[in-house]
Design an enzyme around this catalytic site. Sequence first.
Site, PDB file in Angstrom:
ATOM      1  N   PHE A   1      -2.427  -5.411  13.338  1.00  0.00           N
ATOM      2  CA  PHE A   1      -2.456  -5.552  11.878  1.00  0.00           C
ATOM      3  C   PHE A   1      -1.803  -6.874  11.464  1.00  0.00           C
ATOM      4  O   PHE A   1      -2.381  -7.657  10.706  1.00  0.00           O
ATOM      5  CB  PHE A   1      -1.715  -4.356  11.272  1.00  0.00           C
ATOM      6  CG  PHE A   1      -1.803  -4.206   9.771  1.00  0.00           C
ATOM      7  CD1 PHE A   1      -2.845  -4.751   9.025  1.00  0.00           C
ATOM      8  CD2 PHE A   1      -0.828  -3.469   9.094  1.00  0.00           C
ATOM      9  CE1 PHE A   1      -2.919  -4.578   7.641  1.00  0.00           C
ATOM     10  CE2 PHE A   1      -0.897  -3.282   7.720  1.00  0.00           C
ATOM     11  CZ  PHE A   1      -1.936  -3.842   6.992  1.00  0.00           C
TER      12      PHE A   1
ATOM     13  N   LYS B   1      -6.109 -14.277   9.292  1.00  0.00           N
ATOM     14  CA  LYS B   1      -7.012 -14.363   8.137  1.00  0.00           C
ATOM     15  C   LYS B   1      -6.355 -15.055   6.949  1.00  0.00           C
ATOM     16  O   LYS B   1      -6.973 -15.884   6.295  1.00  0.00           O
ATOM     17  CB  LYS B   1      -7.467 -12.953   7.749  1.00  0.00           C
ATOM     18  CG  LYS B   1      -8.397 -12.909   6.530  1.00  0.00           C
ATOM     19  CD  LYS B   1      -8.969 -11.503   6.318  1.00  0.00           C
ATOM     20  CE  LYS B   1      -9.870 -11.440   5.102  1.00  0.00           C
ATOM     21  NZ  LYS B   1     -10.446 -10.074   4.923  1.00  0.00           N
ATOM     22  N   HIS B   2      -5.104 -14.679   6.651  1.00  0.00           N
ATOM     23  CA  HIS B   2      -4.457 -15.175   5.436  1.00  0.00           C
ATOM     24  C   HIS B   2      -3.332 -16.164   5.705  1.00  0.00           C
ATOM     25  O   HIS B   2      -3.206 -17.178   5.032  1.00  0.00           O
ATOM     26  CB  HIS B   2      -3.897 -13.992   4.620  1.00  0.00           C
ATOM     27  CG  HIS B   2      -4.947 -13.021   4.177  1.00  0.00           C
ATOM     28  ND1 HIS B   2      -5.814 -13.291   3.147  1.00  0.00           N
ATOM     29  CD2 HIS B   2      -5.267 -11.781   4.613  1.00  0.00           C
ATOM     30  CE1 HIS B   2      -6.632 -12.255   2.964  1.00  0.00           C
ATOM     31  NE2 HIS B   2      -6.325 -11.327   3.842  1.00  0.00           N
TER      32      HIS B   2
ATOM     33  N   HIS C   1       0.830  -4.684   2.833  1.00  0.00           N
ATOM     34  CA  HIS C   1      -0.520  -4.897   3.376  1.00  0.00           C
ATOM     35  C   HIS C   1      -0.679  -6.375   3.717  1.00  0.00           C
ATOM     36  O   HIS C   1      -1.113  -6.702   4.805  1.00  0.00           O
ATOM     37  CB  HIS C   1      -1.585  -4.425   2.374  1.00  0.00           C
ATOM     38  CG  HIS C   1      -3.003  -4.642   2.848  1.00  0.00           C
ATOM     39  ND1 HIS C   1      -4.084  -4.031   2.269  1.00  0.00           N
ATOM     40  CD2 HIS C   1      -3.521  -5.415   3.833  1.00  0.00           C
ATOM     41  CE1 HIS C   1      -5.210  -4.409   2.897  1.00  0.00           C
ATOM     42  NE2 HIS C   1      -4.897  -5.252   3.834  1.00  0.00           N
TER      43      HIS C   1
ATOM     44  N   HIS D   1      -3.959  -9.782  12.492  1.00  0.00           N
ATOM     45  CA  HIS D   1      -5.111  -9.934  11.597  1.00  0.00           C
ATOM     46  C   HIS D   1      -4.688 -10.635  10.306  1.00  0.00           C
ATOM     47  O   HIS D   1      -5.370 -11.546   9.827  1.00  0.00           O
ATOM     48  CB  HIS D   1      -5.706  -8.558  11.298  1.00  0.00           C
ATOM     49  CG  HIS D   1      -6.718  -8.565  10.197  1.00  0.00           C
ATOM     50  ND1 HIS D   1      -8.059  -8.811  10.402  1.00  0.00           N
ATOM     51  CD2 HIS D   1      -6.574  -8.389   8.866  1.00  0.00           C
ATOM     52  CE1 HIS D   1      -8.693  -8.771   9.237  1.00  0.00           C
ATOM     53  NE2 HIS D   1      -7.819  -8.515   8.293  1.00  0.00           N
ATOM     54  N   GLU D   2      -3.566 -10.201   9.744  1.00  0.00           N
ATOM     55  CA  GLU D   2      -3.116 -10.774   8.463  1.00  0.00           C
ATOM     56  C   GLU D   2      -2.731 -12.244   8.627  1.00  0.00           C
ATOM     57  O   GLU D   2      -3.025 -13.069   7.763  1.00  0.00           O
ATOM     58  CB  GLU D   2      -1.955  -9.944   7.891  1.00  0.00           C
ATOM     59  CG  GLU D   2      -2.369  -8.534   7.453  1.00  0.00           C
ATOM     60  CD  GLU D   2      -3.406  -8.521   6.336  1.00  0.00           C
ATOM     61  OE1 GLU D   2      -3.256  -9.289   5.366  1.00  0.00           O
ATOM     62  OE2 GLU D   2      -4.371  -7.733   6.422  1.00  0.00           O
TER      63      GLU D   2
ATOM     64  N   GLN E   1       0.833  -1.204   0.000  1.00  0.00           N
ATOM     65  CA  GLN E   1       0.000   0.000   0.000  1.00  0.00           C
ATOM     66  C   GLN E   1       0.868   1.254   0.000  1.00  0.00           C
ATOM     67  O   GLN E   1       1.946   1.276   0.588  1.00  0.00           O
ATOM     68  CB  GLN E   1      -0.945   0.003   1.207  1.00  0.00           C
ATOM     69  CG  GLN E   1      -0.247   0.054   2.569  1.00  0.00           C
ATOM     70  CD  GLN E   1      -1.206  -0.026   3.754  1.00  0.00           C
ATOM     71  OE1 GLN E   1      -2.410  -0.151   3.586  1.00  0.00           O
ATOM     72  NE2 GLN E   1      -0.661   0.055   4.972  1.00  0.00           N
TER      73      GLN E   1
END
Length: 220
Positions: free
Chosen positions: A93, A100-101, A43, A96-97, A16
Amino acid sequence: VLCVAKDFDFFYFVQQWPGSYCDTRQSCCYPKTGKPAEDFGIHGLWPNYNNGTYPSSCDSRNSFDDSEISDLASRLEKDWPTLACPSGDGLKFWGHEWNKHGTCAEPVFDQHSYFQTALDLKNKANLLQALTTAGIRPNGKFYHLESIKEAIRETVGVTPYIECKVDTSGNHQLYQVYMCVDSSGSNFIKCPVLPHSHPCGSKIEFPSFSDNSNSKNDEL
Ligand code: 5GP
Ligand code: 5GP
Ligand code: 5GP
């Protein structure tokens, strides 16, 4: 021979541009560790299928544990800064990444190798250098979408996908750069499928993010 199953086809490696994240109706907040440098930030590194769908939140039993990446903290603060509000230290952050991923890249990747791989990919694809070498600078001027893609293709070897954001004046801005990476995390590849994202005009703004530049609000 042990064979480890992987359940995805490739990664999107997404970076980003902070000058665009911060130049919108929504505000941004600098990390507690300070304003990031004027550079692209990571990101995420997102497992994806060739048909355009993607797995998410694959393993709740292996949720983010910052002690596994403590040796990477300073690199993460520099290359994967958080810009969401309220100001954070990045753990939210990154967590979360991963949750989720990253959990969808197991078992080939554990937390440490997942974050290390993303950091190494950012070094391999020095986007800002690729652009400035081609005379494309973060100075608030407009550049052709195609020349931005071409500049990155020349140095990285593959064509990126560019996502734009619309600022308060209606200008299309360079927001995120998507690059596809093979499932081993080591080679950039031609994207098997393009992401669904906000389209760009043929000419897009490359906003600055330097200390002495005025934000849009300062100009009003
Ligand atoms: P947005 O709707 O803002 O484009 O995306 C929201 C979030 O959904 C992204 O930050 C990312 O976590 C996930 N996402 C969106 N598009 C894709 C995609 O094409 N592939 C993968 N793996 N994740 C995506
Ligand atoms: P994704 O869109 O990847 O699913 O989710 C991104 C999440 O991370 C959102 O909840 C967002 O608020 C948070 N976040 C924290 N810092 C950042 C940042 O610098 N950029 C983006 N895109 N999301 C961030
Ligand atoms: P094509 O794949 O035929 O070049 O483009 C199909 C559509 O995708 C066109 O509307 C074009 O403007 C858009 N497009 C092509 N490349 C990009 C890109 O890198 N980013 C975005 N946002 N749109 C693109």
